[in-house]
Write an enzyme that holds these catalytic residues in place. Sequence first.
Site, mmCIF file in Angstrom:
data_model
loop_
_atom_site.group_PDB
_atom_site.id
_atom_site.type_symbol
_atom_site.label_atom_id
_atom_site.label_comp_id
_atom_site.label_asym_id
_atom_site.label_seq_id
_atom_site.Cartn_x
_atom_site.Cartn_y
_atom_site.Cartn_z
ATOM 1 C CG ASP A 297 21.044 3.471 -0.299
ATOM 2 O OD1 ASP A 297 20.502 2.811 0.872
ATOM 3 O OD2 ASP A 297 22.285 3.488 -0.427
ATOM 4 C CG HIS B 54 16.440 -10.461 -3.253
ATOM 5 N ND1 HIS B 54 15.154 -9.883 -3.002
ATOM 6 C CD2 HIS B 54 16.249 -11.865 -2.833
ATOM 7 C CE1 HIS B 54 14.413 -10.829 -2.501
ATOM 8 N NE2 HIS B 54 15.054 -11.909 -2.448
ATOM 9 C CG ASN C 172 11.002 -18.620 1.126
ATOM 10 O OD1 ASN C 172 9.752 -18.386 0.641
ATOM 11 N ND2 ASN C 172 11.811 -17.761 0.332
ATOM 12 C CG ASP D 240 -4.250 -12.209 2.426
ATOM 13 O OD1 ASP D 240 -5.147 -12.286 3.389
ATOM 14 O OD2 ASP D 240 -3.090 -11.505 2.542
ATOM 15 C CG ASP E 172 14.197 -6.839 -2.757
ATOM 16 O OD1 ASP E 172 15.124 -7.275 -2.740
ATOM 17 O OD2 ASP E 172 13.208 -7.548 -3.013
ATOM 18 C CE1 TYR F 160 2.639 -5.425 12.247
ATOM 19 C CE2 TYR F 160 3.898 -5.118 10.464
ATOM 20 C CZ TYR F 160 3.685 -5.424 12.145
ATOM 21 O OH TYR F 160 4.597 -5.256 12.901
ATOM 22 C CB SER G 246 11.767 -12.894 -2.610
ATOM 23 O OG SER G 246 11.950 -12.741 -1.490
ATOM 24 N N PRO H 265 19.309 -4.117 -19.567
ATOM 25 C CG PRO H 265 20.722 -5.211 -20.955
ATOM 26 C CD PRO H 265 20.637 -5.020 -19.469
ATOM 27 C CB VAL I 294 0.294 -6.376 4.289
ATOM 28 C CG1 VAL I 294 1.236 -6.958 3.100
ATOM 29 C CG2 VAL I 294 0.502 -4.961 4.796
#
Length: 429
Positions: free
Chosen positions: A95, A110, A208, A251, A76, A225, A275, A84, A228
């Site tokens: 990264d 996000h 979405n 699914d 993501d 795919y 998401s 916290p 998944v």
Amino acid sequence: MTRDRPIAAFALVGAAVVTVLAAPAPVAARAATTVCQNPSSPGEVNTETPWHQRWLAPQRVWPFSTGAQVRVAVVDSGTDGDHPQLAGRVTAGFDALRGASGGDVDCVSHGTAVASIIAADRQDGVGFHGLAPDVTIVPVRVSERNATEGSGETVTGAVFARAIVRAVDDGADVINMSVTLYRPDPDVERAVRYAVDRDVVLVAAAGNQHQDGTRPDPVPYPAAYDGVIGVGAVDQSGARIRQSQVGPYVDIVAPGGAVVAATRVRGHAVYDGTSFAAPMVSATAALIRSAEPGLSAKEVTRRILATADPARGDASGGYGSGVVNPYRAVTERLTTAKPVTQPPLPEVPHDAAALARAERWGLAGRLALWIGLGLATIAVGVAVLAALLPRGRRTRWRPTRPTAEPPARPEIDEPEEAFFRVPTSTPRG
């Protein structure tokens, strides 16, 4: 794979925030000032229990599994490991944009929101927490902006594929992908196959971009795919949210309309989209893998789909097998043997701060009732006194008895005027 290939069509699904409980001024996250071009503001702390937690009731499953010893990779925008409720639960990660460590930085909240739905710790006075609080989050950063706002680098097919492979190599048992490409990519497909062959549970948002019947929904990848689990989103009534896509790639569905999740740095916000439904399924997969490490990824997937609750619509309406149920997924078995009696449901723990607030409100309500009754009594007394005061003054406050009304004067017919005058004196004899 090179980074200078054309950018694929993408979406960080559900990144639009319906209601952001934002603080007055941004607070910079650790290292975010050096990599984020325009960091989003943190939210305010949510003290109420979100509806999706009341629906899924994760406390019921915690006596059997809390997700311990399971690693969930969150591909993501990164995950803020300093939040916290996530501190100590997030590794340094990777990264993929820069090919270096540092996935524990998030510019747009996000990825932090997605990770928190899975693993946010319980805290006094905070209503929100994750479904599998003992999971270890492995953040893999593929973007530093969402689909509709902000600036900065975002995901390409090559970056996405690199992220999936890195998550597998870092020991992920489950990979959550709340990032959606809208065209097939051979690199991503190969990376998905790499993960499936290594027994990793893959969960992806179904997208979405629902078209309301005007034309077919675009096919989301990697949800489409093989291998998944594609996840759609429902609201508090159990209905599919308007933007959640419809297609054979859905699914299962999970809460994804107006759900609470963490923001970067601290606090929480309210989010919409598939998401935020996907991590609820990822958390369920982690709970199963923690409870039964010997199950394969295919068996975990089958368990999740077989134990889903009935939904308001069928698969053709974008509901898949139904609504995810973490408790059933962990405690029920797919077997032909005789049923096994489960122990009684544990008592659901209560938030001490919430109970204290409820007690204070109850006391305030009782005081208000008694004060209201007292004021009403005083008002009645004043009205009675106002009615009696004039009479008391007239009688000089002496007791009196009511007097009978005087008899009515009888009506007497008056004689007609005489035609003669009655002498007024006696005539002399």
